[in-house]
Design a protein around this motif. Sequence first.
Motif, PDB file in Angstrom:
ATOM      1  N   ASP A 135       0.821  -1.032   0.031  1.00 38.85           N
ATOM      2  CA  ASP A 135       0.066  -0.171   0.056  1.00 38.85           C
ATOM      3  C   ASP A 135       0.928   1.342   0.091  1.00 38.85           C
ATOM      4  O   ASP A 135       1.461   1.668   0.993  1.00 38.85           O
ATOM      5  CB  ASP A 135      -0.926   0.023   1.345  1.00 38.85           C
ATOM      6  N   ASN A 142       0.069   4.497   1.936  1.00 39.11           N
ATOM      7  CA  ASN A 142       0.025   4.401   3.671  1.00 39.11           C
ATOM      8  C   ASN A 142       1.578   4.240   3.861  1.00 39.11           C
ATOM      9  O   ASN A 142       1.972   4.870   4.733  1.00 39.11           O
ATOM     10  CB  ASN A 142      -0.535   3.029   3.918  1.00 39.11           C
ATOM     11  N   THR A 202       3.247   7.320   6.451  1.00 35.74           N
ATOM     12  CA  THR A 202       3.485   6.644   7.648  1.00 35.74           C
ATOM     13  C   THR A 202       5.021   6.926   7.904  1.00 35.74           C
ATOM     14  O   THR A 202       5.403   7.569   9.121  1.00 35.74           O
ATOM     15  CB  THR A 202       3.084   5.404   8.179  1.00 35.74           C
ATOM     16  N   ASP A 212      -7.498   5.585  -2.710  1.00 34.79           N
ATOM     17  CA  ASP A 212      -7.624   4.463  -2.047  1.00 34.79           C
ATOM     18  C   ASP A 212      -7.740   3.182  -2.936  1.00 34.79           C
ATOM     19  O   ASP A 212      -8.412   2.997  -3.779  1.00 34.79           O
ATOM     20  CB  ASP A 212      -8.993   4.599  -1.395  1.00 34.79           C
ATOM     21  N   ASP A 264      -8.054   0.240  -1.107  1.00 38.84           N
ATOM     22  CA  ASP A 264      -8.158  -1.010  -0.159  1.00 38.84           C
ATOM     23  C   ASP A 264      -8.925  -2.089  -0.890  1.00 38.84           C
ATOM     24  O   ASP A 264      -8.492  -3.280  -0.842  1.00 38.84           O
ATOM     25  CB  ASP A 264      -9.187  -0.356   0.886  1.00 38.84           C
ATOM     26  N   SER A 322       1.399  -2.144   5.157  1.00 39.66           N
ATOM     27  CA  SER A 322       0.215  -1.178   5.222  1.00 39.66           C
ATOM     28  C   SER A 322       0.065  -1.250   6.706  1.00 39.66           C
ATOM     29  O   SER A 322       0.195  -2.356   7.467  1.00 39.66           O
ATOM     30  CB  SER A 322      -0.865  -1.549   4.395  1.00 39.66           C
ATOM     31  N   ASP A 348      -2.856  -0.120   7.755  1.00 40.01           N
ATOM     32  CA  ASP A 348      -4.258   0.074   7.571  1.00 40.01           C
ATOM     33  C   ASP A 348      -5.043  -0.613   8.356  1.00 40.01           C
ATOM     34  O   ASP A 348      -5.152  -1.933   7.834  1.00 40.01           O
ATOM     35  CB  ASP A 348      -4.815   0.187   6.170  1.00 40.01           C
ATOM     36  N   ASP A 372      -7.998  -1.467   8.187  1.00 37.74           N
ATOM     37  CA  ASP A 372      -9.207  -2.155   7.190  1.00 37.74           C
ATOM     38  C   ASP A 372      -8.669  -3.481   6.723  1.00 37.74           C
ATOM     39  O   ASP A 372      -9.597  -4.104   6.181  1.00 37.74           O
ATOM     40  CB  ASP A 372      -9.467  -1.063   6.103  1.00 37.74           C
ATOM     41  N   GLY A 419       4.812  -2.589   8.937  1.00 34.92           N
ATOM     42  CA  GLY A 419       4.264  -0.892   8.940  1.00 34.92           C
ATOM     43  C   GLY A 419       4.901  -0.119  10.223  1.00 34.92           C
ATOM     44  O   GLY A 419       5.833  -0.931  11.013  1.00 34.92           O
ATOM     45  N   THR A 461       0.396   1.938  13.121  1.00 33.81           N
ATOM     46  CA  THR A 461      -0.401   0.672  12.602  1.00 33.81           C
ATOM     47  C   THR A 461      -1.391   0.297  13.512  1.00 33.81           C
ATOM     48  O   THR A 461      -1.197   0.248  14.536  1.00 33.81           O
ATOM     49  CB  THR A 461       0.752  -0.484  12.319  1.00 33.81           C
ATOM     50  N   ALA A 462      -2.528   0.135  12.967  1.00 35.51           N
ATOM     51  CA  ALA A 462      -3.636  -0.360  13.632  1.00 35.51           C
ATOM     52  C   ALA A 462      -3.265  -1.672  14.493  1.00 35.51           C
ATOM     53  O   ALA A 462      -2.882  -2.588  14.034  1.00 35.51           O
ATOM     54  CB  ALA A 462      -4.878  -0.768  12.723  1.00 35.51           C
TER      55      ALA A 462
END
Length: 160
Positions: free
Chosen positions: A9, A12, A16, A85, A87, A108, A110, A112, A132, A137-138
């Motif tokens: 990605d 992203n 980041t 995007d 995704d 990535s 993300d 999602d 990431g 990072t989530a």
Amino acid sequence: MDTVAIFVDVQNIYYTTRQAFACNFDYNAFWREITANRKVVKAIAFATHRDDEKQKQFQNILRAIGFEVKLKPFIQRSDGSAKGDWDVGITLDVMEYSAQADVVVLASGDGDFDLLVQRVRDKYQAAVEVYGVAQLTAMSLIRAATKFVPINDHLLLRSS
């Protein structure tokens, strides 16, 4: 030798690493790390197309490394916000190529993608390595991954 499918990605990773480290991601170092003792079945970098000469040079570098580069138009909205995007496109390609790979690498942060990563692990029994920027990072994505690799000095291009 394990087989690997690689998905990046680009937006992203760009934003980041810029935010966290004020520098760029080292795609050559990344490629060396993730392909060591592995056979690449697919490698795709998902980016936005801005019709900018610097961007075209960067995309050619990605191609020379070994990535297929998929481009989506960058859309600047009248309110100043932007859209580029990938995704859904990333998700479709990950699902298509995961059956052919022992390891799936997703660069990535993300969140999602947490459901996608879990689905790949469950459906294809493939290991999923997520790269990431740790603080961006989530957590749900980190938890879903088989292995999380934080982007840090060894994967950064520092200005000399």
